[in-house]
Design a protein around this motif. Sequence first.
Motif, PDB file in Angstrom:
ATOM      1  N   ILE A  62       0.867  -1.182   0.000  1.00 30.81           N
ATOM      2  CA  ILE A  62       0.000   0.000   0.000  1.00 30.81           C
ATOM      3  C   ILE A  62       0.898   1.225   0.000  1.00 30.81           C
ATOM      4  CG2 ILE A  62      -1.802   1.254   1.239  1.00 30.81           C
ATOM      5  CD1 ILE A  62      -2.546  -1.448   2.565  1.00 30.81           C
ATOM      6  N   ASN A  63       0.664   2.117  -0.940  1.00 31.06           N
ATOM      7  CA  ASN A  63       1.478   3.338  -1.068  1.00 31.06           C
ATOM      8  C   ASN A  63       2.969   3.014  -1.129  1.00 31.06           C
ATOM      9  OD1 ASN A  63      -0.966   4.637  -0.870  1.00 31.06           O
ATOM     10  ND2 ASN A  63      -0.577   5.549   1.115  1.00 31.06           N
ATOM     11  N   GLY A  64       3.307   1.893  -1.779  1.00 31.89           N
ATOM     12  CA  GLY A  64       4.709   1.532  -1.946  1.00 31.89           C
ATOM     13  C   GLY A  64       5.346   0.860  -0.737  1.00 31.89           C
ATOM     14  N   GLN A  65       4.583   0.624   0.309  1.00 28.98           N
ATOM     15  CA  GLN A  65       5.133  -0.018   1.512  1.00 28.98           C
ATOM     16  C   GLN A  65       4.509  -1.384   1.704  1.00 28.98           C
ATOM     17  OE1 GLN A  65       4.582   3.185   4.613  1.00 28.98           O
ATOM     18  NE2 GLN A  65       6.578   2.370   5.165  1.00 28.98           N
ATOM     19  N   MET A  66       5.345  -2.398   1.981  1.00 27.52           N
ATOM     20  CA  MET A  66       4.837  -3.722   2.255  1.00 27.52           C
ATOM     21  C   MET A  66       4.396  -3.787   3.722  1.00 27.52           C
ATOM     22  SD  MET A  66       6.527  -7.469   1.677  1.00 27.52           S
ATOM     23  CE  MET A  66       6.824  -7.108  -0.023  1.00 27.52           C
ATOM     24  N   VAL A  67       3.161  -4.226   3.936  1.00 28.98           N
ATOM     25  CA  VAL A  67       2.615  -4.331   5.290  1.00 28.98           C
ATOM     26  C   VAL A  67       1.911  -5.675   5.435  1.00 28.98           C
ATOM     27  CG1 VAL A  67       2.322  -1.855   5.680  1.00 28.98           C
ATOM     28  CG2 VAL A  67       0.492  -3.141   4.578  1.00 28.98           C
ATOM     29  N   ARG A  68       1.771  -6.113   6.677  1.00 30.02           N
ATOM     30  CA  ARG A  68       1.026  -7.342   6.956  1.00 30.02           C
ATOM     31  C   ARG A  68      -0.051  -7.031   7.979  1.00 30.02           C
ATOM     32  NH1 ARG A  68       6.254  -9.396   9.556  1.00 30.02           N
ATOM     33  NH2 ARG A  68       6.174  -8.230  11.473  1.00 30.02           N
ATOM     34  N   GLU A  69      -0.942  -7.972   8.192  1.00 26.34           N
ATOM     35  CA  GLU A  69      -2.028  -7.776   9.142  1.00 26.34           C
ATOM     36  C   GLU A  69      -1.469  -7.374  10.505  1.00 26.34           C
ATOM     37  OE1 GLU A  69      -4.295 -11.388   9.122  1.00 26.34           O
ATOM     38  OE2 GLU A  69      -5.250 -10.921   7.218  1.00 26.34           O
ATOM     39  N   GLY A  70      -2.078  -6.334  11.098  1.00 28.07           N
ATOM     40  CA  GLY A  70      -1.658  -5.859  12.409  1.00 28.07           C
ATOM     41  C   GLY A  70      -0.679  -4.691  12.361  1.00 28.07           C
ATOM     42  N   GLN A  71      -0.031  -4.491  11.230  1.00 28.77           N
ATOM     43  CA  GLN A  71       0.926  -3.389  11.118  1.00 28.77           C
ATOM     44  C   GLN A  71       0.199  -2.066  10.876  1.00 28.77           C
ATOM     45  OE1 GLN A  71       3.778  -4.730   8.078  1.00 28.77           O
ATOM     46  NE2 GLN A  71       5.340  -4.652   9.690  1.00 28.77           N
ATOM     47  N   THR A  72       0.910  -0.974  11.146  1.00 29.63           N
ATOM     48  CA  THR A  72       0.362   0.371  10.954  1.00 29.63           C
ATOM     49  C   THR A  72       1.052   1.039   9.778  1.00 29.63           C
ATOM     50  OG1 THR A  72      -0.072   0.538  13.314  1.00 29.63           O
ATOM     51  CG2 THR A  72      -0.043   2.580  12.084  1.00 29.63           C
ATOM     52  N   ALA A  76      -3.290   4.410   9.600  1.00 33.97           N
ATOM     53  CA  ALA A  76      -4.166   3.247   9.463  1.00 33.97           C
ATOM     54  C   ALA A  76      -3.496   1.984   9.983  1.00 33.97           C
ATOM     55  CB  ALA A  76      -4.544   3.055   8.004  1.00 33.97           C
ATOM     56  N   ARG A  77      -4.341   1.108  10.536  1.00 34.73           N
ATOM     57  CA  ARG A  77      -3.873  -0.216  10.956  1.00 34.73           C
ATOM     58  C   ARG A  77      -4.455  -1.232   9.988  1.00 34.73           C
ATOM     59  NH1 ARG A  77      -5.782  -4.334  13.954  1.00 34.73           N
ATOM     60  NH2 ARG A  77      -7.637  -3.185  14.571  1.00 34.73           N
ATOM     61  N   VAL A  78      -3.628  -2.165   9.519  1.00 35.44           N
ATOM     62  CA  VAL A  78      -4.078  -3.198   8.593  1.00 35.44           C
ATOM     63  C   VAL A  78      -4.810  -4.260   9.403  1.00 35.44           C
ATOM     64  CG1 VAL A  78      -3.378  -4.884   6.856  1.00 35.44           C
ATOM     65  CG2 VAL A  78      -2.117  -2.738   7.085  1.00 35.44           C
ATOM     66  N   VAL A  79      -6.105  -4.386   9.151  1.00 36.71           N
ATOM     67  CA  VAL A  79      -6.941  -5.320   9.903  1.00 36.71           C
ATOM     68  C   VAL A  79      -6.934  -6.698   9.254  1.00 36.71           C
ATOM     69  CG1 VAL A  79      -9.292  -5.799  10.694  1.00 36.71           C
ATOM     70  CG2 VAL A  79      -8.420  -3.466  10.737  1.00 36.71           C
ATOM     71  N   ARG A  80      -7.150  -6.746   7.924  1.00 36.41           N
ATOM     72  CA  ARG A  80      -7.293  -8.026   7.239  1.00 36.41           C
ATOM     73  C   ARG A  80      -6.805  -7.910   5.801  1.00 36.41           C
ATOM     74  NH1 ARG A  80      -7.534 -13.164   7.795  1.00 36.41           N
ATOM     75  NH2 ARG A  80      -9.157 -14.303   6.729  1.00 36.41           N
ATOM     76  N   VAL A  81      -6.108  -8.962   5.346  1.00 40.44           N
ATOM     77  CA  VAL A  81      -5.670  -9.044   3.956  1.00 40.44           C
ATOM     78  C   VAL A  81      -6.296 -10.301   3.361  1.00 40.44           C
ATOM     79  CG1 VAL A  81      -3.693  -9.278   2.407  1.00 40.44           C
ATOM     80  CG2 VAL A  81      -3.485  -7.890   4.470  1.00 40.44           C
ATOM     81  N   THR A  82      -7.064 -10.142   2.295  1.00 42.06           N
ATOM     82  CA  THR A  82      -7.661 -11.269   1.577  1.00 42.06           C
ATOM     83  C   THR A  82      -7.206 -11.182   0.117  1.00 42.06           C
ATOM     84  OG1 THR A  82      -9.682 -10.155   0.849  1.00 42.06           O
ATOM     85  CG2 THR A  82      -9.705 -11.106   3.076  1.00 42.06           C
ATOM     86  N   PRO A  83      -7.457 -12.223  -0.678  1.00 45.84           N
ATOM     87  CA  PRO A  83      -7.037 -12.156  -2.087  1.00 45.84           C
ATOM     88  C   PRO A  83      -7.698 -11.019  -2.872  1.00 45.84           C
ATOM     89  CG  PRO A  83      -7.470 -14.419  -1.472  1.00 45.84           C
ATOM     90  CD  PRO A  83      -7.924 -13.562  -0.318  1.00 45.84           C
ATOM     91  N   GLU A  84      -8.867 -10.528  -2.421  1.00 47.86           N
ATOM     92  CA  GLU A  84      -9.589  -9.501  -3.165  1.00 47.86           C
ATOM     93  C   GLU A  84      -9.491  -8.104  -2.581  1.00 47.86           C
ATOM     94  OE1 GLU A  84     -11.557 -12.051  -1.643  1.00 47.86           O
ATOM     95  OE2 GLU A  84     -11.105 -13.443  -3.258  1.00 47.86           O
ATOM     96  N   ARG A  85      -9.153  -8.005  -1.296  1.00 45.00           N
ATOM     97  CA  ARG A  85      -9.214  -6.688  -0.651  1.00 45.00           C
ATOM     98  C   ARG A  85      -8.330  -6.623   0.585  1.00 45.00           C
ATOM     99  NH1 ARG A  85     -13.939  -6.702   3.371  1.00 45.00           N
ATOM    100  NH2 ARG A  85     -14.252  -8.913   3.665  1.00 45.00           N
ATOM    101  N   VAL A  86      -8.145  -5.381   1.065  1.00 43.68           N
ATOM    102  CA  VAL A  86      -7.427  -5.127   2.319  1.00 43.68           C
ATOM    103  C   VAL A  86      -8.328  -4.230   3.158  1.00 43.68           C
ATOM    104  CG1 VAL A  86      -5.399  -4.071   3.393  1.00 43.68           C
ATOM    105  CG2 VAL A  86      -5.170  -5.329   1.241  1.00 43.68           C
ATOM    106  N   VAL A  87      -8.529  -4.613   4.421  1.00 45.26           N
ATOM    107  CA  VAL A  87      -9.359  -3.826   5.326  1.00 45.26           C
ATOM    108  C   VAL A  87      -8.433  -3.055   6.268  1.00 45.26           C
ATOM    109  CG1 VAL A  87     -11.151  -3.888   7.104  1.00 45.26           C
ATOM    110  CG2 VAL A  87     -11.203  -5.548   5.219  1.00 45.26           C
ATOM    111  N   LEU A  88      -8.637  -1.730   6.316  1.00 45.33           N
ATOM    112  CA  LEU A  88      -7.856  -0.857   7.187  1.00 45.33           C
ATOM    113  C   LEU A  88      -8.758  -0.279   8.266  1.00 45.33           C
ATOM    114  CD1 LEU A  88      -5.957   1.253   4.484  1.00 45.33           C
ATOM    115  CD2 LEU A  88      -5.146  -0.788   5.644  1.00 45.33           C
ATOM    116  N   SER A  89      -8.187   0.036   9.404  1.00 44.23           N
ATOM    117  CA  SER A  89      -8.889   0.773  10.449  1.00 44.23           C
ATOM    118  C   SER A  89      -8.234   2.147  10.540  1.00 44.23           C
ATOM    119  CB  SER A  89      -8.787   0.048  11.791  1.00 44.23           C
ATOM    120  OG  SER A  89      -9.400   0.815  12.808  1.00 44.23           O
ATOM    121  N   VAL A  90      -9.014   3.178  10.180  1.00 45.01           N
ATOM    122  CA  VAL A  90      -8.507   4.551  10.175  1.00 45.01           C
ATOM    123  C   VAL A  90      -9.348   5.365  11.145  1.00 45.01           C
ATOM    124  CG1 VAL A  90      -7.988   6.567   8.761  1.00 45.01           C
ATOM    125  CG2 VAL A  90      -7.898   4.279   7.743  1.00 45.01           C
ATOM    126  N   ASN A  91      -8.739   5.809  12.238  1.00 45.34           N
ATOM    127  CA  ASN A  91      -9.449   6.583  13.271  1.00 45.34           C
ATOM    128  C   ASN A  91     -10.729   5.888  13.724  1.00 45.34           C
ATOM    129  OD1 ASN A  91      -7.500   8.634  13.118  1.00 45.34           O
ATOM    130  ND2 ASN A  91      -8.563   9.571  11.402  1.00 45.34           N
TER     131      ASN A  91
END
Length: 109
Positions: A62-72, A76-91
């Motif tokens: 995302i935005n050129g940075q590799m992240v995994r579930e749980g990272q910030t 935003a915090r990365v909540v879930r990574v699936t083959p179709e989408r990424v769920v973020l928690s923002v504020n």
Amino acid sequence: MNVKSFLRANALVCVGLAGPAVALDDPTRPSGFQAPVEAPAPQATFSLESIMIGGGKRLAVINGQMVREGQTLESARVVRVTPERVVLSVNGQQRVLRWHTAPQVRTNP
């Protein structure tokens, strides 16, 4: 008149005199001055570039940075990574990043 009656009477008088609060004008403020209106903070923009799932890992770029579930990432915090989408928690609110084009999904055995 006893002390309790005196205190009650004074309390009623004070409550009656309080009335609604009124803002006072600042005598040093120039005439016609209006405080600036605060614009809402712009929302961060997130661009989903890649999703990699395999070997027990769920990664996204995302935005050129590799992240995994749980990272910030930024705010935003990365909540879930699936083959179709990424769920973020923002504020405290969830934002979903989806592919705009069909993804090329690679799996590692």
